[in-house]
Design a protein around this motif. Structure first.
Motif, short mmCIF file in Angstrom:
data_model
loop_
_atom_site.label_atom_id
_atom_site.label_comp_id
_atom_site.label_asym_id
_atom_site.label_seq_id
_atom_site.Cartn_x
_atom_site.Cartn_y
_atom_site.Cartn_z
N GLU A 80 0.77 -1.08 -0.09
CA GLU A 80 0.01 -0.07 -0.12
C GLU A 80 0.95 1.28 -0.33
O GLU A 80 2.06 1.38 0.56
N TRP A 89 -10.35 -3.08 0.65
CA TRP A 89 -9.63 -1.98 1.61
C TRP A 89 -10.20 -2.10 2.79
O TRP A 89 -11.62 -2.19 3.10
N TYR A 90 -9.65 -2.34 4.00
CA TYR A 90 -9.78 -2.53 5.47
C TYR A 90 -9.17 -1.22 6.15
O TYR A 90 -8.05 -0.96 5.82
N ARG A 91 -9.78 -0.99 7.53
CA ARG A 91 -8.89 -0.04 8.01
C ARG A 91 -9.06 -0.43 9.82
O ARG A 91 -9.89 -1.08 9.97
N ARG A 110 -10.44 -4.19 13.18
CA ARG A 110 -10.28 -3.72 11.86
C ARG A 110 -11.61 -3.94 11.25
O ARG A 110 -12.35 -4.99 11.33
N ASP A 127 -12.12 9.10 9.96
CA ASP A 127 -11.29 8.43 8.98
C ASP A 127 -10.06 7.92 9.42
O ASP A 127 -9.14 7.35 8.62
N VAL A 176 -13.80 -1.41 4.61
CA VAL A 176 -14.15 0.01 3.87
C VAL A 176 -14.86 -0.20 2.58
O VAL A 176 -15.74 0.44 2.38
N TYR A 225 -4.81 1.83 7.18
CA TYR A 225 -5.54 1.36 6.00
C TYR A 225 -4.83 0.03 5.39
O TYR A 225 -3.75 0.06 5.07
#
Length: 122
Positions: free
Chosen positions: A6, A38-40, A47, A91, A50, A95
Motif C-alpha cells: 500500500e 480495503w480495510y481499516r 479492523r 477516518d 471499507v 488502511y
C-alpha cells in the motif's frame, strides 16, 4: 504468494482527499481474478471493511464511507485504488489492502498488505 504494498497514506486536513494505492506482485497473471478490498483499523478498534471490488467490478462500501470513497482497480497495472474525499477525523486509521480468491476447486487464497497510515487532523 501474492505481495501487496500500500501507498498514498499521510496527514490530511478535514475535508481533504487522499488516494491510496495497492500494488500486487506475484499474482502470476491472475490479479484480475482476485476480489480486492480495503480495510481499516483505528487505534483501539477492530479492523473493519471499507470497500471491496470484485473481479467483475462490483463494489461494496461501508455505510460510513458511501458517497465519499471510491474503490477501483487496474488489472493491467495489478493495482487497486481507494479514492478518499471529504475526509474527517473519524477516518483516521491504518488502511490495509486485501486480495481474496477461491479457485474453481475451492482452494482459498487470502493476502494482506502491511498497511498505510491515514491521519485526518487540522
Amino acid at each position: 504468494q501474492v505481495q501487496l504494498v500500500e501507498s498514498g497514506g499521510g496527514l490530511v486536513q478535514p475535508g481533504g482527499s487522499l488516494r491510496l494505492s495497492c500494488a500486487a506482485s506475484g499474482a502470476g497473471g491472475i490479479f484480475g481474478f482476485y476480489t480486492m478490498g480495503w480495510y481499516r483499523q483505528a487505534p483501539g478498534k477492530q479492523r473493519e471493511l471499507v470497500a471491496t471490488i470484485t473481479k467483475g467490478g462490483d463494489t461494496n462500501y461501508a455505510d460510513s464511507v458511501k458517497g465519499r470513497f471510491t474503490i477501483s482497480r487496474d488489472n493491467i497495472k495489478n493495482t487497486a485504488y481507494l479514492q478518499m474525499n471529504s475526509l474527517n477525523p473519524e477516518d483516521t486509521a491504518d488502511y490495509f489492502c486485501r486480495a481474496e480468491h477461491v479457485t474453481d476447486v475451492g482452494i482459498p487464497y487470502d493476502f494482506w498488505g502491511q498497511g498505510t497510515q491515514v491521519t485526518v487532523s487540522s
